[in-house]
Design an enzyme around this catalytic site. Structure first.
Site, mmCIF file in Angstrom:
data_model
loop_
_atom_site.group_PDB
_atom_site.id
_atom_site.type_symbol
_atom_site.label_atom_id
_atom_site.label_comp_id
_atom_site.label_asym_id
_atom_site.label_seq_id
_atom_site.Cartn_x
_atom_site.Cartn_y
_atom_site.Cartn_z
ATOM 1 N N CYS A 28 -1.872 1.493 -10.766
ATOM 2 C CA CYS A 28 -1.060 0.919 -11.832
ATOM 3 C C CYS A 28 0.197 0.370 -11.178
ATOM 4 O O CYS A 28 0.186 -0.035 -10.022
ATOM 5 C CB CYS A 28 -0.745 1.958 -12.906
ATOM 6 S SG CYS A 28 0.113 3.424 -12.289
ATOM 7 N N HIS A 538 3.859 6.814 18.165
ATOM 8 C CA HIS A 538 3.440 5.500 17.664
ATOM 9 C C HIS A 538 3.748 4.453 18.727
ATOM 10 O O HIS A 538 4.908 4.147 19.003
ATOM 11 C CB HIS A 538 4.168 5.173 16.351
ATOM 12 C CG HIS A 538 3.594 4.005 15.612
ATOM 13 N ND1 HIS A 538 3.743 2.704 16.024
ATOM 14 C CD2 HIS A 538 2.851 3.946 14.471
ATOM 15 C CE1 HIS A 538 3.138 1.893 15.185
ATOM 16 N NE2 HIS A 538 2.582 2.629 14.226
#
Length: 616
Positions: A28, A538
């Site tokens: 939504c 990362h």
């Protein structure tokens, strides 16, 4: 891009039990809505720690993951990782009637609410321009923009037919044709002319179905059974042709004779209940809605009011509920801003200010889940202020003249020439709600403040602190994490640590532990130490876009690793050639579990040298 939602998606799918446990996923305005086969063994605390996740809610047989404004980005990445089989849109476990109704409404309205609100804002802007004599209603420009602004509402049954068909597993084109028949110019002309029609001798109630909600939902729901019946009974050689024909030929007349009149009656009755309560006392209605609306949002039952508000626009030309709902929205934004001004915690400041700003534009989930509800007292202050503002809005009879979601950008939707006092009442109500919530939060305070004051006093009891040092997993130049050019890392929202510009493409295990997360592209790895530290390494910025090219992984998921063991090799040249930065982030992803995480290195570091110090 603040957060790499491909990483968020992979972590979500993993923590929710993998592709095999996910029956369906939709979204939504702010939430990913998962229907899972089994939600019993999911560690919700772990899910909430995933970068990009604000919080989770379980309601209506759905496992809802609140993302915020970037929900579409997350959805696009999640949908790449899961296989949704036809017929898997229903919860695995049985849920109550109310929960099922809420699930149906949210599934139907959520996909096009922003489009509906955009048309409402356009209507409001046109009204303001006309009132200011900037535009005249006789101009062609006005007429074109005006009919554009009404198109979504005129053909609302068609929009509903698309999403309802997906929900009830009806051929979408069959659903669209049924809806188009209800708003067909020929049928509307007969309604306007007052013609009397019968079908097989039964008199048809000549009702207009433009802008209606419940009639088409009932029609598509019944059509799902009709379609299934003919799919089972007809031979496969004629099924594709005659199932649509029979379904349409049956459902359009049935809707005109039964579903339409019944839907209009039910929709009118629901709207009449609220409107009657409002007519009895607009102030009391404002206090209740302003005080409890965001509580309804938390439990996911706020969708139940959507048919009422849409019905009010269609039948009355305005809506009072949205006029008092705005106070609840602005009060939570004000409470979050109060947290920003009151707290001394740097991380909480970094979260609360953006949440307050986002709340001003109508998206309150970051403020509610990320700040106010977590601290409890600000949530209560927001509800109190919302009740006060709602009462003021009710006293001024604040109206919304076109569908919208309350926020700064939708203010024109509350303005109409000749109703200036109503508009001013709305503006006053949201300002008071915002300011009062902020001030109350600053005065009352919250638990974190008390803890900060307490810990700043001289301790009478000696407390032994334990420190853990983590060695560098690679060699290179150390820079502050806050200097990294990616906001997701530099804001320290994903955790504290350090960044390294590597001089060789090798990543080693900085401690003994386990491979907790391993991304297929090889650009990132998550490790869990034996003493509980979670480390994310990362490699590069946005290197997920390389699709694994230039990376070679030497371990697998859940492997035991020893300090100094080679984990990943990568090509600095390939990364630079692809146009990405090689800066590698070394982050303690469970930073919140420790007193402090500090970088020890100030310039260059070699693999194995101490890089971070963690105080437990």
């Amino acid at each position: 891009m603040a957060i790499d939602y491909s990483i968020t998606a992979k972590a979500l799918v993993k923590e929710l039990g993998g592709n095999e446990n996910i029956r369906n996923v939709t979204h939504c305005a702010t939430r990913l809505r998962f229907i899972l086969k089994d939600a019993k063994n999911i560690n919700t605390d772990t899910v909430r720690k995933i970068p990009g996740v604000i919080t989770t809610v379980e309601a209506g047989g759905q496992y809802q993951v609140v993302i915020g404004n970037h929900v579409q980005d997350a959805y696009k990445e999640v949908i790449k990782l899961v296989t949704i089989e036809e017929g898997n849109s229903e919860p695995a476990q049985k849920v109550g009637v109310v929960s099922r109704i809420i699930d149906v409404i949210s599934s139907i309205f959520a996909p096009f609410l922003y489009t509906l609100a955009a048309c409402g804002i356009l209507q409001g802007i046109l009204g303001v321009l006309v009132a200011m004599n900037v535009m005249d209603t006789s101009w062609g420009t006005y007429k074109i923009l005006n009919f554009i602004s009404w198109t979504a509402f005129t053909f609302l049954p068609v929009l509903i037919a698309v999403t309802a068909s997906k929900k009830f597993k009806v051929n979408e084109f069959i659903g669209i044709v049924i809806a188009c028949a209800l708003v067909s110019p020929d049928y509307i002309a007969m309604v306007n002319a007052g013609e009397s029609l019968t079908f097989l001798g039964i008199k048809v109630q000549m009702l207009s179905y433009t802008s209606t909600v419940i009639p088409i939902i009932l029609a598509i729901w019944i059509a799902s059974y009709v379609q299934r019946f003919f799919d089972k009974k007809l031979p496969i050689v004629i099924r594709n042709l005659f199932t649509p024909m029979f379904t349409i030929a049956i459902m359009v007349p049935l809707t005109l004779l039964v579903c339409g009149p019944l839907g209009n009656m039910v929709g009118g009755a629901i709207g009449d209940v609220y409107n009657s309560l409002y007519d009895l006392s607009p102030i009391v209605a404002g206090v209740v809605v302003g005080g409890l609306w965001e509580v309804m949002v938390i439990f996911g039952v706020h969708w139940g009011i959507t048919p009422v508000t849409v019905g009010n626009y269609a039948s009355l030309g305005y809506d009072t509920f949205t006029g008092i709902q705005g106070s609840a929205v602005f009060s939570q934004a004000g409470a979050a801003l109060g947290v920003f001004f009151r707290t001394k915690d740097k991380e909480l400041k970094q979260v609360s200010l953006p949440a307050a700003i986002t709340g001003l534009f109508g998206i309150t989930e970051p403020a509610i889940y990320g700040v106010n509800l977590r601290l409890k007292t600000p949530m209560i202050c927001g509800c109190i202020a919302g009740a006060v503002g709602g009462g003021i809005a009710g006293a001024f009879h604040a109206y919304s003249w076109s569908y919208n979601m309350p926020g700064i950008a939708t203010l024109p939707a509350y303005f109409k020439e000749g109703y200036m006092s109503n508009f001013l009442g709305y503006v006053i109500s949201i300002i008071i709600s915002f300011v009062l919530a902020m001030v109350l939060t600053m005065i009352v305070g919250f638990k974190e403040d008390k803890e900060e004051v307490k810990t700043s006093q001289p301790a009478e009891v000696s407390v032994t602190t334990k420190k853990m040092r983590i060695s560098s997993p690679l060699s290179g130049k150390v820079i502050a994490l806050t200097d990294v050019s990616d906001d997701a890392f530099s804001s320290e929202a994903m955790g504290k640590g350090a960044a390294i510009i590597p001089n060789e493409g090798k990543v080693y295990a900085p401690f003994d532990g386990t491979v907790a997360a391993l991304f297929p592209t090889g650009h990132a790895i998550g490790l869990m130490s034996d003493s509980g530290e979670e480390l994310l390494i990362h490699i590069g910025i946005d290197t997920v876009g390389m699709g694994g090219k230039g990376f070679e992984v030497h371990v697998t998921q859940n492997d035991r690793v020893k300090k100094g063991q080679l984990l990943i090799t990568f090509s600095l040249e390939e990364i630079q050639k692809a146009g990405f930065e090689t800066t590698t982030m070394v982050i303690v992803s469970n930073t919140e579990e420790f007193k402090s995480v500090e970088s020890l290195a100030v310039s260059n570091v070699v693999q194995g040298q101490e890089l971070l110090e963690i105080q437990k």
